[in-house]
Design a protein around this motif. Structure first.
Motif, mmCIF file in Angstrom:
data_model
loop_
_atom_site.group_PDB
_atom_site.id
_atom_site.type_symbol
_atom_site.label_atom_id
_atom_site.label_comp_id
_atom_site.label_asym_id
_atom_site.label_seq_id
_atom_site.Cartn_x
_atom_site.Cartn_y
_atom_site.Cartn_z
ATOM 1 N N UNK A 1 19.013 59.490 31.570
ATOM 2 C CA UNK A 1 18.843 58.842 30.266
ATOM 3 C C UNK A 1 17.550 58.045 30.275
ATOM 4 N N UNK A 2 16.792 58.171 29.206
ATOM 5 C CA UNK A 2 15.630 57.311 28.992
ATOM 6 C C UNK A 2 16.108 56.148 28.132
ATOM 7 N N UNK A 3 16.204 54.978 28.735
ATOM 8 C CA UNK A 3 16.792 53.834 28.041
ATOM 9 C C UNK A 3 15.694 52.991 27.401
ATOM 10 N N UNK A 4 15.558 53.138 26.085
ATOM 11 C CA UNK A 4 14.531 52.432 25.326
ATOM 12 C C UNK A 4 15.160 51.483 24.314
ATOM 13 N N UNK A 5 16.254 50.854 24.722
ATOM 14 C CA UNK A 5 16.922 49.894 23.843
ATOM 15 C C UNK A 5 17.072 48.534 24.508
ATOM 16 N N UNK A 6 16.214 48.247 25.473
ATOM 17 C CA UNK A 6 16.248 46.946 26.134
ATOM 18 C C UNK A 6 15.863 45.805 25.224
ATOM 19 N N UNK A 7 15.314 46.112 24.036
ATOM 20 C CA UNK A 7 15.024 45.079 23.046
ATOM 21 C C UNK A 7 16.277 44.698 22.261
ATOM 22 N N UNK A 8 17.403 45.382 22.525
ATOM 23 C CA UNK A 8 18.698 44.993 21.964
ATOM 24 C C UNK A 8 19.668 44.571 23.060
ATOM 25 N N UNK B 1 11.853 25.609 21.362
ATOM 26 C CA UNK B 1 11.938 27.068 21.317
ATOM 27 C C UNK B 1 13.319 27.499 21.770
ATOM 28 N N UNK B 2 13.738 28.648 21.270
ATOM 29 C CA UNK B 2 15.027 29.218 21.657
ATOM 30 C C UNK B 2 14.823 30.695 21.962
ATOM 31 N N UNK B 3 15.788 31.259 22.655
ATOM 32 C CA UNK B 3 15.706 32.693 22.916
ATOM 33 C C UNK B 3 17.016 33.209 23.471
ATOM 34 N N UNK B 4 17.294 34.482 23.217
ATOM 35 C CA UNK B 4 18.476 35.088 23.805
ATOM 36 C C UNK B 4 18.115 35.599 25.200
ATOM 37 N N UNK B 5 19.141 35.928 25.979
ATOM 38 C CA UNK B 5 18.909 36.352 27.362
ATOM 39 C C UNK B 5 19.431 37.753 27.633
ATOM 40 N N UNK B 6 19.927 38.435 26.612
ATOM 41 C CA UNK B 6 20.516 39.757 26.844
ATOM 42 C C UNK B 6 19.570 40.906 26.518
ATOM 43 N N UNK B 7 18.341 40.596 26.128
ATOM 44 C CA UNK B 7 17.366 41.652 25.856
ATOM 45 C C UNK B 7 16.503 41.856 27.106
ATOM 46 N N UNK B 8 15.273 41.378 27.086
ATOM 47 C CA UNK B 8 14.361 41.606 28.204
ATOM 48 C C UNK B 8 14.719 40.789 29.448
ATOM 49 N N UNK B 9 15.643 39.828 29.315
ATOM 50 C CA UNK B 9 16.084 39.063 30.476
ATOM 51 C C UNK B 9 17.343 39.663 31.102
ATOM 52 N N UNK B 10 17.918 40.677 30.467
ATOM 53 C CA UNK B 10 18.972 41.525 31.064
ATOM 54 C C UNK B 10 20.227 40.760 31.474
ATOM 55 N N UNK B 11 20.602 39.746 30.689
ATOM 56 C CA UNK B 11 21.734 38.909 31.055
ATOM 57 C C UNK B 11 23.097 39.481 30.726
ATOM 58 N N UNK B 12 23.157 40.570 29.968
ATOM 59 C CA UNK B 12 24.435 41.170 29.623
ATOM 60 C C UNK B 12 24.836 40.864 28.195
ATOM 61 N N UNK B 13 25.766 41.659 27.640
ATOM 62 C CA UNK B 13 26.161 41.480 26.234
ATOM 63 C C UNK B 13 26.711 40.090 25.964
ATOM 64 N N UNK B 14 26.129 39.430 24.959
ATOM 65 C CA UNK B 14 26.577 38.094 24.595
ATOM 66 C C UNK B 14 26.218 37.007 25.582
ATOM 67 N N UNK B 15 25.283 37.276 26.484
ATOM 68 C CA UNK B 15 24.873 36.257 27.453
ATOM 69 C C UNK B 15 24.380 35.008 26.715
ATOM 70 N N UNK B 16 24.592 33.824 27.288
ATOM 71 C CA UNK B 16 24.193 32.592 26.600
ATOM 72 C C UNK B 16 22.690 32.500 26.414
ATOM 73 N N UNK B 17 22.308 31.814 25.359
ATOM 74 C CA UNK B 17 20.896 31.663 25.010
ATOM 75 C C UNK B 17 20.300 30.451 25.715
ATOM 76 N N UNK B 18 18.984 30.287 25.568
ATOM 77 C CA UNK B 18 18.321 29.110 26.150
ATOM 78 C C UNK B 18 17.655 28.291 25.067
ATOM 79 N N UNK B 19 17.479 27.031 25.372
ATOM 80 C CA UNK B 19 16.805 26.096 24.476
ATOM 81 C C UNK B 19 15.763 25.331 25.275
ATOM 82 N N UNK B 20 14.544 25.327 24.766
ATOM 83 C CA UNK B 20 13.429 24.581 25.360
ATOM 84 C C UNK B 20 13.167 23.339 24.520
#
Length: 415
Positions: free
Chosen positions: A43-50, A229-248
């Motif tokens: 599989x070519x996995x090109x959905x790491x942005x989700x 700043x805020x960001x999710x961690x389940x896209x390019x940080x690969x934290x898993x579905x629904x992984x907690x977000x971060x706050x700067x």
């Protein structure tokens, strides 16, 4: 140099492009990092942005947390296994990936909750006399929903604007500006340094949504003076579905940071159970309630894939991958069948590409059935996310080739 210039202009495009992909993969310094992930076969996995791929370290770490830390130690793991400090500890792992010095990033809650906290806090930092909040009208819809809720709470007025319009719309009434670093639909990268500087020149505070840039490119929060700043961690940080977000929360603002969601986790004495609220010091004041330990520790294990990885190399490969994919599409797909809506200029491109075609809705399921996983965004966009840690140039060539084949098949059926 364009890929076509590197590989020549022979008649056998597939052979040439495959040979080019082989050479590029052979010279890829990040190629060994791919082995840190569990990737679906063929599989070519090109959905790491989700949703990012699964790092190999996560299953064993979770098994230990469940069986030993929860199963054997039980509640003692809050102290013995370091559960209580996990939001700050995992924040320290994310901090260098977004260009933040220690003590400014905390992990917990969802992106939505953190956006609300950050935007209300920014408005409160601005103080009286400023009654407008600018919000990126092209951002993911939730950003707008939360901005509306924030202004209802604070009594401000919401002004939707496109990022390019921000400098001309700033003024003495602007309290805060909420912007998306990378457009979730098109992959357009916005000018974080320039827009942050413009916001500060107007005396306002800049809040950035990094969901589509954290882990994909250098962000430079400290260097560019970002306030929150805020960001999710389940896209390019690969934290898993629904992984907690971060706050700067920038160190200079932490003493005055006033969260609209004070909770027992952000109390100066969380186990004192006092009726009066006294905020904790530092970025801990941005916590709210009990952290989601299983997801948080899965994320901590996932972040191990970044050991020894240079973000500059990630960015360079991202641009090379997306350039190569576009070149392959150009070679394989007849003119006029697809339109790239992602900017060609490197300084305006994130790590995803969006291609427009009226056949997009029918095309994406066919691509997935052929082992090329991207996603569809209504009404007519195909999105492909290129995660440099595990996507290679051969993947990009295959994806473009399958795309061309399926586009031809769907087009002939539609005709």
């Amino acid at each position: 140099m364009a890929v076509s210039e590197r590989i020549g202009n022979g008649s056998d495009a597939a052979a040439e492009l495959r040979a080019a992909a082989h050479r590029l993969d052979a010279g890829d310094a990040l190629r060994p990092v791919r082995d840190r992930f569990t990737l679906p076969g063929d599989v070519v996995y090109l959905d790491g942005n989700s949703l990012g791929a699964l790092p190999k370290a996560v299953p064993d770490r979770l098994a230990h947390v469940v069986a030993h830390e929860w199963g054997a130690l039980g509640i003692c793991s809050w102290t013995e296994s370091g559960w209580w400090e996990a939001p700050e500890r995992v924040g320290e792992l994310i901090a260098p990936l977004v260009g933040a010095a220690p003590g400014q990033v905390v992990v917990g809650d969802s992106t939505s909750v953190n956006l609300f906290k950050a935007l209300v806090a920014a408005v409160r930092l601005a103080g009286d006399g400023r009654d407008e909040v600018l919000v990126d009208s092209s951002a993911f819809p939730t950003d707008g929903y939360l901005a509306e809720a924030a202004v209802r709470l604070t009594g401000h007025r919401l002004v939707p604007v496109l990022p390019a319009e921000v400098p001309g719309r700033l003024g003495p009434r602007t309290a805060a500006v909420l912007l998306n670093h990378v457009d979730y639909r098109t992959g357009r990268l916005h000018d974080l340094p320039g827009l942050t500087a413009a916001v500060h020149e107007a005396g306002a505070y800049a809040v950035w949504d990094l969901c589509h840039s954290a882990g994909a490119l250098p962000v430079g929060l400290d260097a560019h003076g970002v306030d929150l700043a805020v960001g999710c961690t389940y896209k390019y940080l690969n934290g898993g579905p629904g992984a907690p977000a971060f706050l700067y929360v920038r160190a200079a603002h932490q003493a005055a940071f006033d969260s609209p969601l004070p909770g027992w986790n952000s109390h100066a004495e969380p186990f004192g159970m006092r009726s009066a609220y006294t905020r904790a010091e530092g970025v801990t004041a941005a916590r709210v309630g009990t952290p989601d330990i299983l997801s948080l520790l899965a994320l901590e294990a996932a972040l191990g894939v970044w050991e020894g990885v240079d973000l500059a190399a990630v960015r360079a490969k991202s641009l090379a991958l997306t350039d190569f994919f576009l070149e392959c599409v150009d070679r394989y797909v007849p003119p006029g069948r697809l339109e790239s809506v992602t900017p060609a200029a490197h300084e305006e491109r994130g790590s995803q590409l969006a291609l427009r075609t009226p056949l997009a809705a029918a095309l994406m399921p066919r691509l997935i059935a052929r082992g090329v996983v991207g996603d569809f965004r209504p009404p007519d966009l195909l999105r492909f996310g290129f995660t440099p840690l595990y996507v290679g140039f051969a993947d990009a060539e295959r994806a473009a080739r399958v795309l061309a084949e399926e586009l031809g098949a769907v087009g002939s059926t539609a005709g």
